[in-house]
Design an enzyme around this catalytic site. Sequence first.
Site, PDB file in Angstrom:
ATOM      1  N   SER A 106       0.842  -1.193   0.000  1.00 56.26           N
ATOM      2  CA  SER A 106       0.000   0.000   0.000  1.00 56.26           C
ATOM      3  C   SER A 106       0.884   1.251   0.000  1.00 56.26           C
ATOM      4  O   SER A 106       1.707   1.432  -0.880  1.00 56.26           O
ATOM      5  CB  SER A 106      -0.941  -0.051   1.209  1.00 56.26           C
ATOM      6  OG  SER A 106      -1.926   0.944   1.150  1.00 56.26           O
ATOM      7  N   HIS A 131      -2.319  -1.296  -4.302  1.00 59.49           N
ATOM      8  CA  HIS A 131      -3.774  -1.357  -4.457  1.00 59.49           C
ATOM      9  C   HIS A 131      -4.340   0.049  -4.332  1.00 59.49           C
ATOM     10  O   HIS A 131      -3.651   0.987  -3.956  1.00 59.49           O
ATOM     11  CB  HIS A 131      -4.421  -2.315  -3.449  1.00 59.49           C
ATOM     12  CG  HIS A 131      -4.295  -1.891  -2.013  1.00 59.49           C
ATOM     13  ND1 HIS A 131      -4.773  -2.638  -0.963  1.00 59.49           N
ATOM     14  CD2 HIS A 131      -3.746  -0.783  -1.436  1.00 59.49           C
ATOM     15  CE1 HIS A 131      -4.540  -2.022   0.178  1.00 59.49           C
ATOM     16  NE2 HIS A 131      -3.921  -0.894  -0.086  1.00 59.49           N
TER      17      HIS A 131
END
Length: 210
Positions: A106, A131
Site C-alpha cells: 500500500s 492497491h
Amino acid sequence: MYDFEPKMNALVPMVIEQTNRGERGYDIYSRLLKERIIFLIGGVNDAVASLICSQLLFLESENPSKDIALYINSPGGYVSAGLAIYDTMQYIRPQVSTVCMGQAASMGSLLLAAGAPGKRFSLPNSRIMIHQPSGGAQGQASDIEIQAQEILKLRSRLNDIYVKHTGQSLDTIEAXMERDKFMSPEEAKAFGLIDEVVEKRPGSIGDGAA
C-alpha cells in the site's frame, strides 16, 4: 528519537560508544540515524510520519548533499500520513535511497517507489503490494458522497505518483491498482517500483553514502 510502546522499548538494543568524555549510550535506531539511516517499520500513521519527516529534515540540515537511506518494512496505512512522508522525500535536497525488507504494501510500496532513481532496492524475500485506497463512509447521504469523491481524488493522485515513478502508463497503473497486486522483488523491478534486487549490500546501498 523513536517513540516505542513500553513493551517495545525493552526490545530496542542500546549501543555504548567510548568518547573523550566517557561512555555514551544510544538506542540502536538513534545510532543508525547518525549514519543517515532511517527506518519505516509498521503501519503508516501521523505519529510515524512526524518522526520520519523530522528525521529527513534533520539529516538535510546536517548535510544537504549526502544521501539518506530509508529502510521500509510496512503494511501501509493512512494515505495522508504517507503523502506527508512522500512530499518530504521529494522536498529535501539529499537523495533518498529506499530499501524494502520484509514487505512494502500500500503506502509502503509508494514510498519505496519514490526513492531516488537508480537507488530503489529490495531484499530477495520481500513482498511488495499495490492497491487502490479504501475508506469507510458514514453519516448523511451527502456526507457519504463527499467522502466517496475524496477517495476518488486520492486514488487519481496516487495513480499519478505511481505513473511518475514507475514509468508505466496510467491505464496499466489503474488496472494493476484495481485489486491487491502482490509482487516478488523481481516482478516489482519489472514493474518499475524498484531498480535492483540485492542479496549483499555494496558500499553505496543503505549506508547514507553519496
